[in-house]
Scaffold this motif. Structure first.
Motif, PDB file in Angstrom:
ATOM      1  N   ALA A   8       0.557  -1.389   0.210  1.00 42.00           N
ATOM      2  CA  ALA A   8       0.097  -0.341   0.214  1.00 42.00           C
ATOM      3  C   ALA A   8       1.577   1.125   0.414  1.00 42.00           C
ATOM      4  CB  ALA A   8      -0.830   0.063   1.349  1.00 42.00           C
ATOM      5  N   PHE A   9       2.282   0.919   0.795  1.00 45.50           N
ATOM      6  CA  PHE A   9       2.519   2.459   0.690  1.00 45.50           C
ATOM      7  C   PHE A   9       3.631   2.369  -0.808  1.00 45.50           C
ATOM      8  CE2 PHE A   9       7.050   4.056   1.176  1.00 45.50           C
ATOM      9  CZ  PHE A   9       6.954   5.316   2.250  1.00 45.50           C
ATOM     10  N   HIS A  10       4.057   1.268  -1.318  1.00 44.18           N
ATOM     11  CA  HIS A  10       4.435   2.092  -2.346  1.00 44.18           C
ATOM     12  C   HIS A  10       3.337   2.022  -3.366  1.00 44.18           C
ATOM     13  CE1 HIS A  10       8.449   1.507  -1.817  1.00 44.18           C
ATOM     14  NE2 HIS A  10       8.124  -0.107  -0.637  1.00 44.18           N
ATOM     15  N   ALA A  11       2.454   1.768  -3.482  1.00 46.69           N
ATOM     16  CA  ALA A  11       0.782   2.264  -4.245  1.00 46.69           C
ATOM     17  C   ALA A  11       0.899   3.385  -3.749  1.00 46.69           C
ATOM     18  CB  ALA A  11      -0.392   1.257  -3.847  1.00 46.69           C
ATOM     19  N   GLY A  12       1.143   4.345  -2.185  1.00 46.14           N
ATOM     20  CA  GLY A  12       0.858   5.578  -3.351  1.00 46.14           C
ATOM     21  C   GLY A  12       0.235   6.369  -2.047  1.00 46.14           C
ATOM     22  N   ALA A  13      -0.615   5.091  -1.000  1.00 52.30           N
ATOM     23  CA  ALA A  13      -1.451   5.257  -0.057  1.00 52.30           C
ATOM     24  C   ALA A  13      -0.761   6.554   0.155  1.00 52.30           C
ATOM     25  CB  ALA A  13      -1.106   4.363   0.695  1.00 52.30           C
ATOM     26  N   GLY A  14      -2.132   7.290   1.114  1.00 54.48           N
ATOM     27  CA  GLY A  14      -1.380   8.756   2.282  1.00 54.48           C
ATOM     28  C   GLY A  14      -3.153   8.859   3.464  1.00 54.48           C
ATOM     29  N   GLY A  15      -2.851   7.821   3.515  1.00 48.04           N
ATOM     30  CA  GLY A  15      -4.573   7.123   4.366  1.00 48.04           C
ATOM     31  C   GLY A  15      -4.127   5.686   5.298  1.00 48.04           C
ATOM     32  N   TYR A  16      -3.742   5.784   6.284  1.00 52.02           N
ATOM     33  CA  TYR A  16      -3.827   4.615   6.744  1.00 52.02           C
ATOM     34  C   TYR A  16      -4.983   4.702   8.385  1.00 52.02           C
ATOM     35  CZ  TYR A  16       0.728   4.242   4.018  1.00 52.02           C
ATOM     36  OH  TYR A  16       1.298   3.955   2.789  1.00 52.02           O
ATOM     37  N   VAL A  17      -5.737   3.617   8.603  1.00 48.18           N
ATOM     38  CA  VAL A  17      -7.055   4.172   9.209  1.00 48.18           C
ATOM     39  C   VAL A  17      -6.996   2.040   9.940  1.00 48.18           C
ATOM     40  CG1 VAL A  17      -8.914   4.435   9.970  1.00 48.18           C
ATOM     41  CG2 VAL A  17      -8.492   5.885   8.136  1.00 48.18           C
ATOM     42  N   ASP A  18      -7.057   2.238  11.200  1.00 52.82           N
ATOM     43  CA  ASP A  18      -7.123   1.311  12.297  1.00 52.82           C
ATOM     44  C   ASP A  18      -8.629   0.723  11.750  1.00 52.82           C
ATOM     45  OD1 ASP A  18      -7.435  -0.529  13.426  1.00 52.82           O
ATOM     46  OD2 ASP A  18      -6.048   0.374  15.118  1.00 52.82           O
ATOM     47  N   LYS A  19      -9.243  -0.854  11.037  1.00 51.44           N
ATOM     48  CA  LYS A  19     -10.480  -1.005  11.790  1.00 51.44           C
ATOM     49  C   LYS A  19     -10.627  -1.329  13.018  1.00 51.44           C
ATOM     50  CE  LYS A  19     -11.331  -4.662   8.273  1.00 51.44           C
ATOM     51  NZ  LYS A  19     -10.789  -5.939   8.079  1.00 51.44           N
ATOM     52  N   TYR A  20      -9.945  -0.937  13.518  1.00 49.91           N
ATOM     53  CA  TYR A  20     -10.695  -1.175  15.385  1.00 49.91           C
ATOM     54  C   TYR A  20     -10.496   0.186  15.750  1.00 49.91           C
ATOM     55  CZ  TYR A  20      -9.666  -6.492  14.955  1.00 49.91           C
ATOM     56  OH  TYR A  20      -9.902  -7.745  14.596  1.00 49.91           O
ATOM     57  N   GLY A  21     -10.477   1.015  15.052  1.00 44.46           N
ATOM     58  CA  GLY A  21     -10.444   2.304  16.134  1.00 44.46           C
ATOM     59  C   GLY A  21     -12.399   3.256  15.710  1.00 44.46           C
ATOM     60  N   GLU A  22     -12.093   4.182  15.996  1.00 41.93           N
ATOM     61  CA  GLU A  22     -13.415   4.849  15.960  1.00 41.93           C
ATOM     62  C   GLU A  22     -13.850   5.506  14.841  1.00 41.93           C
ATOM     63  OE1 GLU A  22     -15.270   5.825  18.885  1.00 41.93           O
ATOM     64  OE2 GLU A  22     -13.941   4.909  20.110  1.00 41.93           O
ATOM     65  N   THR A  23     -14.874   4.164  14.329  1.00 40.85           N
ATOM     66  CA  THR A  23     -16.031   4.698  12.969  1.00 40.85           C
ATOM     67  C   THR A  23     -15.827   5.684  12.218  1.00 40.85           C
ATOM     68  OG1 THR A  23     -18.136   4.665  13.741  1.00 40.85           O
ATOM     69  CG2 THR A  23     -17.324   2.422  13.143  1.00 40.85           C
ATOM     70  N   GLY A  24     -16.614   6.395  13.208  1.00 41.33           N
ATOM     71  CA  GLY A  24     -16.849   8.709  13.293  1.00 41.33           C
ATOM     72  C   GLY A  24     -15.420   9.252  12.213  1.00 41.33           C
ATOM     73  N   ASP A  25     -14.303   8.157  12.913  1.00 41.70           N
ATOM     74  CA  ASP A  25     -13.089   8.897  11.803  1.00 41.70           C
ATOM     75  C   ASP A  25     -12.909   8.780  10.248  1.00 41.70           C
ATOM     76  OD1 ASP A  25     -12.531  10.078  14.385  1.00 41.70           O
ATOM     77  OD2 ASP A  25     -10.806   7.760  14.905  1.00 41.70           O
ATOM     78  N   LEU A  26     -13.476   7.752   9.931  1.00 41.35           N
ATOM     79  CA  LEU A  26     -13.190   7.686   8.508  1.00 41.35           C
ATOM     80  C   LEU A  26     -13.333   8.589   7.387  1.00 41.35           C
ATOM     81  CD1 LEU A  26     -12.176   5.547   6.297  1.00 41.35           C
ATOM     82  CD2 LEU A  26     -14.287   4.290   6.161  1.00 41.35           C
ATOM     83  N   ALA A  27     -14.162   9.425   7.863  1.00 40.94           N
ATOM     84  CA  ALA A  27     -14.714  10.407   6.970  1.00 40.94           C
ATOM     85  C   ALA A  27     -13.756  11.566   7.272  1.00 40.94           C
ATOM     86  CB  ALA A  27     -16.560  10.913   7.394  1.00 40.94           C
ATOM     87  N   ALA A  28     -13.584  11.704   8.394  1.00 33.13           N
ATOM     88  CA  ALA A  28     -12.445  13.062   8.559  1.00 33.13           C
ATOM     89  C   ALA A  28     -11.241  12.846   7.678  1.00 33.13           C
ATOM     90  CB  ALA A  28     -12.134  13.096  10.165  1.00 33.13           C
ATOM     91  N   VAL A  29     -10.569  11.081   7.916  1.00 33.49           N
ATOM     92  CA  VAL A  29      -9.360  11.048   7.445  1.00 33.49           C
ATOM     93  C   VAL A  29      -9.595  11.041   5.477  1.00 33.49           C
ATOM     94  CG1 VAL A  29      -8.285   9.110   6.893  1.00 33.49           C
ATOM     95  CG2 VAL A  29      -8.589   9.211   8.883  1.00 33.49           C
ATOM     96  N   VAL A  30     -10.903  10.645   5.183  1.00 38.62           N
ATOM     97  CA  VAL A  30     -11.359  11.526   3.614  1.00 38.62           C
ATOM     98  C   VAL A  30     -11.363  12.119   3.387  1.00 38.62           C
ATOM     99  CG1 VAL A  30     -12.686  10.845   2.231  1.00 38.62           C
ATOM    100  CG2 VAL A  30     -11.910   8.791   3.149  1.00 38.62           C
ATOM    101  N   ARG A  31     -11.592  13.315   4.009  1.00 35.29           N
ATOM    102  CA  ARG A  31     -11.421  14.280   3.804  1.00 35.29           C
ATOM    103  C   ARG A  31      -9.848  15.070   3.707  1.00 35.29           C
ATOM    104  NH1 ARG A  31     -15.439  14.629   7.592  1.00 35.29           N
ATOM    105  NH2 ARG A  31     -17.669  15.093   7.008  1.00 35.29           N
ATOM    106  N   LYS A  32      -9.504  14.981   4.632  1.00 34.43           N
ATOM    107  CA  LYS A  32      -8.191  15.077   5.089  1.00 34.43           C
ATOM    108  C   LYS A  32      -7.555  15.465   3.957  1.00 34.43           C
ATOM    109  CE  LYS A  32      -4.160  14.969   8.238  1.00 34.43           C
ATOM    110  NZ  LYS A  32      -4.157  14.214   9.736  1.00 34.43           N
ATOM    111  N   VAL A  33      -7.000  13.701   3.754  1.00 36.45           N
ATOM    112  CA  VAL A  33      -6.778  13.072   2.541  1.00 36.45           C
ATOM    113  C   VAL A  33      -6.792  13.939   0.716  1.00 36.45           C
ATOM    114  CG1 VAL A  33      -5.544  11.108   1.239  1.00 36.45           C
ATOM    115  CG2 VAL A  33      -5.497  11.236   3.656  1.00 36.45           C
ATOM    116  N   ALA A  34      -8.049  13.732   0.647  1.00 37.06           N
ATOM    117  CA  ALA A  34      -9.002  14.601  -0.196  1.00 37.06           C
ATOM    118  C   ALA A  34      -7.881  15.406  -0.866  1.00 37.06           C
ATOM    119  CB  ALA A  34      -9.972  14.631  -0.322  1.00 37.06           C
ATOM    120  N   ALA A  35      -7.612  16.729   0.491  1.00 37.27           N
ATOM    121  CA  ALA A  35      -7.203  17.637   0.510  1.00 37.27           C
ATOM    122  C   ALA A  35      -5.762  17.869   0.707  1.00 37.27           C
ATOM    123  CB  ALA A  35      -7.540  18.776   1.879  1.00 37.27           C
TER     124      ALA A  35
END
Length: 206
Positions: free
Chosen positions: A98-125
């Motif tokens: 994933a790193f070599h594919a250029g991933a900019g966001g790495y989200v732990d699936k055991y984390g808070e579900t509400g964080d996913l949208a915030a991460v998506v916005r951050k990476v999109a920006a």
């Protein structure tokens, strides 16, 4: 960042696509399309995404990652879209891909579900995100002495492919494949090919 951030959610399992889409579309500024195996290119052409979201732990995820990587590399930088992965972080070798594919966001699936949208916005920006719980896995990835091609050849050998089979799949000469395997054995300090595979798996490189 555009008024409506366009997301392409890529997952092999239809039920999970529906569930993750419902989670993300709870935020009205996110426009979410979904795609399964073989559908990524068509979906991206129909609605070019600002961010791809991929579950790295699902069956077939590495094939889907390859589809996304190929598609992003074929487009201009401003049109390529960013990449966010969801993972438990149990396979550092997948994190490396994933790193070599250029991933900019790495989200732990055991984390808070509400964080996913915030991460998506951050990476999109244009930002980057790494959950602290995944940092150690990426550190282990960084310690690998093997090149991407050596890892790919060793990974195919781990799947039971012969030298001829690996050569055919990677469009290499058989002698070149043997050289990559010999380099992997030497760099891992292994006794032979099977030992190199074992050591690479234990280290999380495969």
């Amino acid at each position: 960042m555009p008024l409506h951030t366009k997301i392409l959610l890529v997952h092999e399992i239809p039920l999970w696509r529906v569930a993750l889409r419902a989670l993300l579309t709870a935020d009205t500024d996110l426009h979410v399309e979904t795609a399964g195996p073989g559908e990524v290119g068509r979906a991206a052409d129909t609605c070019p995404p600002d961010v791809y979201v991929l579950d790295l732990d699902c069956p077939g995820s590495l094939g889907l990652l390859t589809e996304i990587e190929t598609l992003r590399s074929s487009r201009a930088a401003e049109e390529a879209g960013s990449l966010v992965i969801l993972t438990k972080g149990e396979r550092p070798g997948d994190l490396r891909r994933a790193f070599h594919a250029g991933a900019g966001g790495y989200v732990d699936k055991y984390g808070e579900t509400g964080d996913l949208a915030a991460v998506v916005r951050k990476v999109a920006a244009g930002g980057r995100h790494l959950d602290e719980t995944l940092a150690f896995g990426l550190l282990r990835v960084a310690e690998s002495p093997l090149s991407d091609r050596e890892l790919r050849v060793l990974g195919l050998a781990a799947e039971g492919e012969s030298v001829a089979g690996i050569a055919g799949r990677l469009h290499l000469a058989a002698g070149t494949v043997r050289n990559y395997l010999a380099a992997a054995i030497r760099k891992t300090g292994a006794r032979n090919r099977l030992d190199a595979i074992r050591l690479a798996k234990e280290a999380g490189w495969l």
